[in-house]
Motif scaffolding. Structure first.
Motif, PDB file in Angstrom:
ATOM      1  N   SER A  67       1.005  -1.081  -0.167  1.00 58.91           N
ATOM      2  CA  SER A  67       0.069   0.139   0.016  1.00 58.91           C
ATOM      3  C   SER A  67       0.720   1.257  -0.152  1.00 58.91           C
ATOM      4  CB  SER A  67      -1.029  -0.109   1.265  1.00 58.91           C
ATOM      5  OG  SER A  67      -1.832  -1.168   1.077  1.00 58.91           O
ATOM      6  N   LEU A  68       1.872   1.077   0.825  1.00 59.13           N
ATOM      7  CA  LEU A  68       2.653   2.538   1.049  1.00 59.13           C
ATOM      8  C   LEU A  68       3.443   2.666  -0.297  1.00 59.13           C
ATOM      9  CD1 LEU A  68       4.255   2.227   4.390  1.00 59.13           C
ATOM     10  CD2 LEU A  68       2.372   3.638   3.550  1.00 59.13           C
ATOM     11  N   GLN A  69       3.934   1.559  -0.972  1.00 61.38           N
ATOM     12  CA  GLN A  69       4.695   1.878  -2.324  1.00 61.38           C
ATOM     13  C   GLN A  69       3.661   2.245  -3.378  1.00 61.38           C
ATOM     14  OE1 GLN A  69       6.552  -1.989  -3.502  1.00 61.38           O
ATOM     15  NE2 GLN A  69       7.035  -1.138  -5.397  1.00 61.38           N
ATOM     16  N   LEU A  70       2.359   1.849  -3.367  1.00 62.86           N
ATOM     17  CA  LEU A  70       1.623   2.243  -4.262  1.00 62.86           C
ATOM     18  C   LEU A  70       1.226   3.856  -4.095  1.00 62.86           C
ATOM     19  CD1 LEU A  70      -0.421   2.018  -6.653  1.00 62.86           C
ATOM     20  CD2 LEU A  70      -2.194   0.950  -4.850  1.00 62.86           C
ATOM     21  N   GLU A  71       1.143   4.034  -2.810  1.00 61.73           N
ATOM     22  CA  GLU A  71       0.628   5.499  -2.451  1.00 61.73           C
ATOM     23  C   GLU A  71       1.739   6.523  -2.818  1.00 61.73           C
ATOM     24  OE1 GLU A  71      -1.081   7.127   0.962  1.00 61.73           O
ATOM     25  OE2 GLU A  71      -1.650   5.414   1.811  1.00 61.73           O
ATOM     26  N   HIS A  72       3.005   6.237  -2.751  1.00 65.88           N
ATOM     27  CA  HIS A  72       4.368   6.801  -3.307  1.00 65.88           C
ATOM     28  C   HIS A  72       4.273   7.090  -4.754  1.00 65.88           C
ATOM     29  CE1 HIS A  72       5.953   7.700   0.574  1.00 65.88           C
ATOM     30  NE2 HIS A  72       5.812   6.434   1.072  1.00 65.88           N
ATOM     31  N   ALA A  73       3.947   5.920  -5.575  1.00 62.47           N
ATOM     32  CA  ALA A  73       3.849   5.977  -6.782  1.00 62.47           C
ATOM     33  C   ALA A  73       2.763   6.769  -7.371  1.00 62.47           C
ATOM     34  CB  ALA A  73       3.604   4.562  -7.387  1.00 62.47           C
ATOM     35  N   CYS A  74       1.542   6.721  -6.711  1.00 64.68           N
ATOM     36  CA  CYS A  74       0.464   7.868  -6.891  1.00 64.68           C
ATOM     37  C   CYS A  74       0.721   9.215  -6.947  1.00 64.68           C
ATOM     38  CB  CYS A  74      -0.949   7.299  -6.042  1.00 64.68           C
ATOM     39  SG  CYS A  74      -1.443   5.671  -6.371  1.00 64.68           S
ATOM     40  N   ARG A  75       1.387   9.371  -5.775  1.00 70.86           N
ATOM     41  CA  ARG A  75       1.735  10.796  -5.565  1.00 70.86           C
ATOM     42  C   ARG A  75       2.769  11.166  -6.525  1.00 70.86           C
ATOM     43  NH1 ARG A  75       3.978  10.025  -1.183  1.00 70.86           N
ATOM     44  NH2 ARG A  75       6.197  10.339  -1.747  1.00 70.86           N
ATOM     45  N   GLU A  76       3.591  10.645  -6.841  1.00 67.72           N
ATOM     46  CA  GLU A  76       4.540  10.993  -8.055  1.00 67.72           C
ATOM     47  C   GLU A  76       3.732  11.183  -9.281  1.00 67.72           C
ATOM     48  OE1 GLU A  76       9.139   9.991  -9.881  1.00 67.72           O
ATOM     49  OE2 GLU A  76       8.532   9.326  -7.884  1.00 67.72           O
ATOM     50  N   ALA A  77       2.987  10.175  -9.808  1.00 71.25           N
ATOM     51  CA  ALA A  77       2.388  10.228 -10.879  1.00 71.25           C
ATOM     52  C   ALA A  77       1.470  11.551 -10.962  1.00 71.25           C
ATOM     53  CB  ALA A  77       1.652   8.790 -11.284  1.00 71.25           C
ATOM     54  N   LEU A 101       2.990   9.024   8.114  1.00 72.66           N
ATOM     55  CA  LEU A 101       4.046   8.638   9.105  1.00 72.66           C
ATOM     56  C   LEU A 101       5.395   7.905   8.266  1.00 72.66           C
ATOM     57  CD1 LEU A 101       1.892   7.500  11.963  1.00 72.66           C
ATOM     58  CD2 LEU A 101       3.179   9.615  11.787  1.00 72.66           C
ATOM     59  N   ASP A 102       5.215   7.616   7.198  1.00 66.91           N
ATOM     60  CA  ASP A 102       6.273   6.766   6.568  1.00 66.91           C
ATOM     61  C   ASP A 102       7.547   7.804   5.963  1.00 66.91           C
ATOM     62  OD1 ASP A 102       7.079   4.597   5.211  1.00 66.91           O
ATOM     63  OD2 ASP A 102       7.465   5.595   3.565  1.00 66.91           O
ATOM     64  N   THR A 103       8.830   7.232   6.470  1.00 65.79           N
ATOM     65  CA  THR A 103       9.860   7.901   6.423  1.00 65.79           C
ATOM     66  C   THR A 103      10.234   8.396   5.030  1.00 65.79           C
ATOM     67  OG1 THR A 103      11.143   5.900   6.352  1.00 65.79           O
ATOM     68  CG2 THR A 103      10.915   6.875   8.430  1.00 65.79           C
ATOM     69  N   ARG A 104       9.863   7.688   4.111  1.00 66.04           N
ATOM     70  CA  ARG A 104      10.013   8.132   2.580  1.00 66.04           C
ATOM     71  C   ARG A 104       9.078   9.324   2.293  1.00 66.04           C
ATOM     72  NH1 ARG A 104       8.585   2.394   0.140  1.00 66.04           N
ATOM     73  NH2 ARG A 104       7.058   2.283   1.612  1.00 66.04           N
ATOM     74  N   LEU A 105       8.169   9.514   2.890  1.00 65.50           N
ATOM     75  CA  LEU A 105       7.555  10.752   2.808  1.00 65.50           C
ATOM     76  C   LEU A 105       7.982  12.198   3.404  1.00 65.50           C
ATOM     77  CD1 LEU A 105       5.068  11.990   1.151  1.00 65.50           C
ATOM     78  CD2 LEU A 105       3.718  11.678   3.543  1.00 65.50           C
ATOM     79  N   MET A 106       8.915  11.764   4.482  1.00 65.50           N
ATOM     80  CA  MET A 106       9.483  12.917   5.224  1.00 65.50           C
ATOM     81  C   MET A 106      11.076  12.919   4.930  1.00 65.50           C
ATOM     82  SD  MET A 106       7.156  12.508   8.675  1.00 65.50           S
ATOM     83  CE  MET A 106       8.195  14.025   9.519  1.00 65.50           C
ATOM     84  N   ASN A 107      11.604  12.376   3.945  1.00 66.36           N
ATOM     85  CA  ASN A 107      13.141  12.111   3.867  1.00 66.36           C
ATOM     86  C   ASN A 107      13.333  13.275   2.933  1.00 66.36           C
ATOM     87  OD1 ASN A 107      12.415  11.156   1.383  1.00 66.36           O
ATOM     88  ND2 ASN A 107      13.252   9.004   1.838  1.00 66.36           N
ATOM     89  N   GLY A 108      12.460  14.198   2.379  1.00 70.44           N
ATOM     90  CA  GLY A 108      13.119  15.096   1.611  1.00 70.44           C
ATOM     91  C   GLY A 108      12.711  14.950  -0.120  1.00 70.44           C
ATOM     92  N   HIS A 109      12.468  13.504  -0.163  1.00 65.95           N
ATOM     93  CA  HIS A 109      12.315  13.309  -1.712  1.00 65.95           C
ATOM     94  C   HIS A 109      10.982  14.073  -2.255  1.00 65.95           C
ATOM     95  CE1 HIS A 109      11.442  10.955  -5.371  1.00 65.95           C
ATOM     96  NE2 HIS A 109      10.392  10.720  -4.881  1.00 65.95           N
ATOM     97  N   THR A 110      10.153  14.233  -1.685  1.00 69.13           N
ATOM     98  CA  THR A 110       8.591  15.141  -1.925  1.00 69.13           C
ATOM     99  C   THR A 110       9.380  16.372  -2.272  1.00 69.13           C
ATOM    100  OG1 THR A 110       7.262  13.825  -1.053  1.00 69.13           O
ATOM    101  CG2 THR A 110       6.308  15.820  -1.776  1.00 69.13           C
ATOM    102  N   ARG A 111       9.963  17.160  -1.385  1.00 65.18           N
ATOM    103  CA  ARG A 111      10.419  18.493  -1.527  1.00 65.18           C
ATOM    104  C   ARG A 111      11.264  18.702  -2.970  1.00 65.18           C
ATOM    105  NH1 ARG A 111      12.367  19.084   3.044  1.00 65.18           N
ATOM    106  NH2 ARG A 111      14.700  19.007   2.830  1.00 65.18           N
TER     107      ARG A 111
END
Length: 610
Positions: A67-77, A101-111
């Motif tokens: 689920s988290l992997q899919l959410e991150h892919a959805c956000r980037e797309a 709460l996932d660290t992948r969202l808070m690690n600066g990748h989105t920024r």
């Protein structure tokens, strides 16, 4: 079965690896300024795939702990598609608590991704969904504080679907709250849903949040939501979610918006002419989004009075450039050499305040009071049918509001500060011109003069002010209008469906309030001893109310004079009923003219005016 599951897992993995997610965008309309606020990103799987539907896609991801992997892919797309189309306004991104709460969202990748795409963080609204239970509320609050500190805004989804999101609202204090579509579908015909949403609206005002009504599919519900004063709307009636969404509001939506709700405040500029964004418009030649930064600097230097420059793509506004911000950037060493030839899109505000020319002054003022502070400096862009027309300034808006307040004070009753005869007449004429049905209620205090003569004008003023306060409390301030004709006479224009109940409640509460002004013995007797006009001591009943109500349909009256005459006649019937039958149990009398105010009645009304 295992083979089928293995195939599903492989298909899901392939979709993620190959970036085959398919984002669509649904516009969110801001009723206050009649413009698209932004878009909600929704995800789809590849067409023809067994995982094309979002429910199937996310269910499969949950089965394989992806689920988290899919959410991150959805956000980037979604972000890449939003930037690729240069869509205006905000982007609402669905985020589950677990993903937040996932660290992948808070690690600066989105920024980093936002910087790469040229999207400012203040254009992103993280829409927290209630698909999973929140087990770490302190962690969620800390995470949201982190995102807010970087400019993101917060929304909670599906208010009313469960109790958990009510707690979320109180804990998170989001900028946007989305009302579950269950309460929106059929709201125009369902009083329970109407009052539920009204309660949510009261909470939103206290919490300084903007409500978004989801699932608007019928014109009747659209108009109801608009007239209730809900900030924003979303649904099929406004526009369907599409890969390439509409940038201008569809014609049927504009047509529904053009069924103008009637403002309740006094006018400026003459009867029937409510100031709008168009009255504040100043034409400034815009720059195209492909113009260079050097061209923009030259425009500012050539015209010292120019504070902002609107940016357009064709005829559609897409941004705003602030003079001081731009010159400050280029005052630094080597900035002109580095960025002078680059597109002005680089430094413009991608989410300026864009309003339709018909947006009212009150709507504009409310919007600016809730908006980020830089809008007060930049002002707003005015459009007509989505096309650039000019810009308006907050300074001019404040000046117009001041003029309106002075005008309102000039015609207000000095004792109650309620609108007097001029604004009452103007409002009735606006209602008639719009062909909007309403109920006119004439309110009069019975036996007021003996009370005033006996206890003095100060106590008499207390009674009048008490009635004014009760009337304002009993009406719906967004729909109904209260005016003070003078003395102990008041006038109400009701558009509330439950107007009759509000009238009886006013009668009852007034009786209680008057009783509290009397002594215990007088209260028990229902009156007091005082001299009558002949100088004789006699019993005087406590003041009560007589209300005369008249329903006015489209085309039934031609002017405020006819409405006033009909309401006055109904009030006389109410007073006659109180005298002949005795005061009714509720402490007053309400007479409702049941006959249609048609040609026969109008002839009587007109003859009474001559």
């Amino acid at each position: 079965m295992c083979v089928a599951l293995d195939d599903e897992f492989a298909e899901l993995q392939q979709i993620l690896d190959e970036g085959r997610l398919y984002p669509v965008f649904q516009p969110i309309l801001d009723f206050r300024v009649r413009a698209i606020l932004g878009y909600e990103a929704l995800i789809r799987g590849p067409e023809g795939s067994s995982l094309a539907r979002p429910d199937q896609l996310f269910a499969a991801a949950a089965r394989y702990q992806m689920s988290l992997q899919l959410e991150h892919a959805c956000r980037e797309a979604s972000l890449r598609a939003f930037a690729g189309q240069r869509l205006a306004g905000r982007l609402f991104l669905n985020v589950t608590p677990g993903c937040l709460l996932d660290t992948r969202l808070m690690n600066g990748h989105t920024r980093e991704l936002l910087n790469e795409l040229g999207i400012a963080a203040n254009r992103i609204v993280l829409e927290l969904t209630e698909n999973e239970q929140i087990t770490d509320m302190p962690g969620i609050l800390e995470a949201l504080l982190h995102y807010r500190g970087r400019g993101f805004q917060i929304a909670i989804d599906d208010l009313g679907e469960g109790f958990a999101n009510l707690r979320l609202w109180s804990e998170l204090r989001p900028e946007f709250v989305k009302i579950d579509k269950h309460f929106i579908n059929g709201i125009a015909d369902d009083r329970i849903k109407f009052h539920f949403v009204r309660a949510m609206q009261d909470l939103a005002e206290i919490g300084n949040a903007s409500l978004v009504a989801e699932g608007i599919e019928r014109e009747e519900d659209f108009v109801c939501i608009r007239d209730m004063g809900i900030a924003c709307g979303q649904g099929y009636f406004i526009a369907y979610p599409e890969a390439y969404p509409v940038r201008l509001l569809p014609r049927r939506t504009v047509s529904a918006l053009d069924q103008q709700s009637l403002a309740l405040s006094p006018m400026t500029g003459g009867p029937g002419k409510l100031p709008t964004a168009r009255t504040l418009l100043k034409m400034i030649e815009p720059v195209h989004m492909h113009a260079s930064n050097a061209e923009v600097i030259d425009r500012f230097e050539a015209d010292p009075s120019l504070d902002v420059l609107p940016v357009v793509q064709g005829t559609q506004p897409v941004g705003m450039i602030n003079r001081h911000s731009m010159i400050d950037r280029f005052a630094r060493p080597f900035r002109r050499e580095l960025f002078g030839r680059k597109s002005c899109e680089l430094f413009m505000d991608h989410a300026p305040l864009i309003v339709d020319q018909h947006a009212t002054i009150q709507e504009l003022a409310m919007m600016l009071s809730l908006a980020p502070k830089h809008y007060l400096l930049d002002g707003f862009i005015v459009t007509g049918e989505g096309q650039y027309m000019g810009v308006g300034s907050s300074h001019d808006l404040m000046g117009t509001i001041t003029e309106m307040q002075i005008s309102a004070a000039r015609y207000a009753n000095p004792l109650t500060q309620l609108p007097g005869n001029v604004p009452i007449n103007e409002h009735v004429d606006r209602m008639l011109a719009a062909g909007s049905p309403f109920v006119a209620v004439y309110v009069d205090i019975d036996d007021f003069k003996p009370f005033n003569d006996t206890f003095g004008y100060r106590r008499g003023d207390d009674v009048i002010q008490t009635l004014a306060r009760l009337l304002c409390e009993q009406v719906d301030e967004r729909l109904d209008f209260v005016g003070h004709i003078g003395g102990d006479d008041f006038f109400i224009i009701f558009r509330s469906a439950d107007w009759e109940m509000r009238c009886w409640e006013t009668i009852s509460r007034f009786a209680e309030a008057v009783a509290n002004l009397l002594g215990i013995d007088e209260r028990l007797r229902g009156g007091y001893m005082a001299e009558n006009r002949r100088g004789e001591l006699s019993f005087q009943p406590a003041p009560t109310l007589s209300l005369g109500a008249v329903r006015v349909g489209p085309g039934e009256c031609e002017s405020h004079r006819e409405v006033a005459a009909a309401a006055s006649a109904a009030k006389k019937q109410a007073k006659k009923r109180a005298r002949t039958a005795g005061t009714e149990p509720a402490g007053g009398s309400l007479f409702i003219e049941r006959r249609r105010i048609g040609a026969g009645e109008l002839a009587v009304c007109r003859s009474s005016l001559n």
